[in-house]
Design a protein around this motif. Structure first.
Motif, short mmCIF file in Angstrom:
data_model
loop_
_atom_site.label_atom_id
_atom_site.label_comp_id
_atom_site.label_asym_id
_atom_site.label_seq_id
_atom_site.Cartn_x
_atom_site.Cartn_y
_atom_site.Cartn_z
N MET A 1 0.85 -1.17 0.00
CA MET A 1 0.00 0.00 0.00
C MET A 1 0.89 1.24 0.00
O MET A 1 1.81 1.34 0.78
CB MET A 1 -0.89 -0.01 1.24
CG MET A 1 -1.75 1.21 1.34
SD MET A 1 -2.75 1.39 2.84
CE MET A 1 -3.34 -0.21 3.16
N PHE A 2 0.62 2.14 -0.89
CA PHE A 2 1.38 3.38 -0.98
C PHE A 2 0.71 4.46 -0.15
O PHE A 2 -0.50 4.68 -0.26
CB PHE A 2 1.47 3.86 -2.44
CG PHE A 2 2.24 2.92 -3.31
CD1 PHE A 2 3.63 2.92 -3.27
CD2 PHE A 2 1.60 2.02 -4.13
CE1 PHE A 2 4.35 2.05 -4.06
CE2 PHE A 2 2.32 1.14 -4.93
CZ PHE A 2 3.70 1.16 -4.90
N LEU A 3 1.50 5.15 0.70
CA LEU A 3 0.96 6.21 1.54
C LEU A 3 1.42 7.59 1.12
O LEU A 3 0.74 8.57 1.41
CB LEU A 3 1.34 5.97 3.01
CG LEU A 3 0.82 4.67 3.62
CD1 LEU A 3 1.36 4.51 5.03
CD2 LEU A 3 -0.69 4.67 3.63
N SER A 4 2.57 7.67 0.45
CA SER A 4 3.09 8.98 0.07
C SER A 4 3.90 8.89 -1.21
O SER A 4 4.29 7.80 -1.65
CB SER A 4 3.96 9.56 1.20
OG SER A 4 5.12 8.80 1.37
N ILE A 5 4.17 10.06 -1.77
CA ILE A 5 5.04 10.18 -2.94
C ILE A 5 6.17 11.11 -2.52
O ILE A 5 5.92 12.24 -2.07
CB ILE A 5 4.29 10.72 -4.16
CG1 ILE A 5 3.17 9.75 -4.56
CG2 ILE A 5 5.25 10.94 -5.33
CD1 ILE A 5 2.30 10.23 -5.69
N ASP A 6 7.39 10.63 -2.63
CA ASP A 6 8.56 11.37 -2.16
C ASP A 6 8.87 12.58 -3.01
O ASP A 6 8.51 12.65 -4.20
CB ASP A 6 9.79 10.45 -2.13
CG ASP A 6 9.68 9.35 -1.10
OD1 ASP A 6 8.93 9.52 -0.12
OD2 ASP A 6 10.36 8.33 -1.28
N SER A 7 9.60 13.49 -2.41
CA SER A 7 10.05 14.70 -3.10
C SER A 7 10.86 14.31 -4.33
O SER A 7 11.70 13.42 -4.28
CB SER A 7 10.91 15.53 -2.15
OG SER A 7 11.34 16.71 -2.78
N ALA A 8 10.58 14.96 -5.43
CA ALA A 8 11.29 14.79 -6.72
C ALA A 8 11.09 13.40 -7.34
O ALA A 8 11.81 13.03 -8.26
CB ALA A 8 12.77 15.11 -6.58
N ALA A 9 10.12 12.63 -6.85
CA ALA A 9 9.90 11.28 -7.38
C ALA A 9 9.65 11.28 -8.89
O ALA A 9 10.08 10.38 -9.59
CB ALA A 9 8.73 10.62 -6.66
N PHE A 10 8.96 12.28 -9.38
CA PHE A 10 8.65 12.37 -10.81
C PHE A 10 9.15 13.68 -11.41
O PHE A 10 8.68 14.11 -12.45
CB PHE A 10 7.14 12.25 -11.03
CG PHE A 10 6.58 10.91 -10.61
CD1 PHE A 10 6.66 9.83 -11.47
CD2 PHE A 10 6.01 10.75 -9.37
CE1 PHE A 10 6.17 8.59 -11.08
CE2 PHE A 10 5.51 9.52 -8.98
CZ PHE A 10 5.59 8.44 -9.83
N ALA A 11 10.12 14.29 -10.78
CA ALA A 11 10.64 15.58 -11.23
C ALA A 11 11.13 15.50 -12.67
O ALA A 11 11.78 14.53 -13.08
CB ALA A 11 11.78 16.04 -10.32
N ASP A 12 10.77 16.52 -13.41
CA ASP A 12 11.21 16.69 -14.80
C ASP A 12 10.76 15.57 -15.74
O ASP A 12 11.39 15.33 -16.77
CB ASP A 12 12.73 16.86 -14.87
CG ASP A 12 13.19 18.08 -14.11
OD1 ASP A 12 12.53 19.14 -14.21
OD2 ASP A 12 14.19 17.99 -13.37
N CYS A 13 9.67 14.91 -15.43
CA CYS A 13 9.08 13.91 -16.33
C CYS A 13 8.21 14.66 -17.34
O CYS A 13 7.01 14.82 -17.16
CB CYS A 13 8.25 12.89 -15.56
SG CYS A 13 9.22 11.77 -14.57
N GLU A 14 8.84 15.14 -18.39
CA GLU A 14 8.16 15.99 -19.36
C GLU A 14 7.07 15.28 -20.13
O GLU A 14 6.17 15.92 -20.67
CB GLU A 14 9.19 16.61 -20.30
CG GLU A 14 10.14 17.54 -19.57
CD GLU A 14 11.20 18.11 -20.48
OE1 GLU A 14 11.15 17.90 -21.71
OE2 GLU A 14 12.10 18.78 -19.94
N SER A 15 7.11 13.96 -20.19
CA SER A 15 6.09 13.23 -20.94
C SER A 15 4.91 12.81 -20.05
O SER A 15 3.96 12.20 -20.54
CB SER A 15 6.70 12.00 -21.61
OG SER A 15 7.21 11.12 -20.63
N LEU A 16 4.96 13.16 -18.77
CA LEU A 16 3.88 12.80 -17.85
C LEU A 16 2.60 13.52 -18.23
O LEU A 16 2.57 14.74 -18.38
CB LEU A 16 4.29 13.17 -16.42
CG LEU A 16 3.36 12.72 -15.32
CD1 LEU A 16 3.42 11.21 -15.17
CD2 LEU A 16 3.76 13.37 -14.01
N ARG A 17 1.53 12.77 -18.41
CA ARG A 17 0.24 13.35 -18.79
C ARG A 17 -0.88 12.95 -17.83
O ARG A 17 -1.83 13.69 -17.64
CB ARG A 17 -0.16 12.95 -20.21
CG ARG A 17 0.79 13.43 -21.29
CD ARG A 17 0.74 14.95 -21.44
NE ARG A 17 1.68 15.41 -22.44
CZ ARG A 17 2.83 15.98 -22.18
NH1 ARG A 17 3.23 16.17 -20.96
NH2 ARG A 17 3.63 16.38 -23.15
#
Length: 66
Positions: A1-17
């Motif tokens: 089970m995921f409770l949090s998303i860490d700092s910079a986990a997806f930083a600079d993911c330019e293709s994230l939609r």
């Protein structure tokens, strides 16, 4: 089970939609999505996912199952 998303986990993911967040998410740390273009948050109504999307000015799409 995921409770949090860490700092910079997806930083600079330019293709994230699209981001699908389970109801268990309680925290998204600062800068977790830093440098990402505007994206759509998918999650359950009334959860932190919806609150996060609203705070960040992002589109929120309610789902019934992830």
């Amino acid at each position: 089970m995921f409770l949090s998303i860490d700092s910079a986990a997806f930083a600079d993911c330019e293709s994230l939609r699209d981001v699908y967040l389970p109801a268990s998410i309680e925290e998204i740390e600062d800068y977790a999505f830093n440098g990402c273009p505007e994206f759509t948050v998918h999650g359950f109504a009334g959860t932190y996912a919806e609150e996060f999307a609203e705070e960040q000015g992002l589109t929120f799409v309610e789902v019934s199952d992830i």
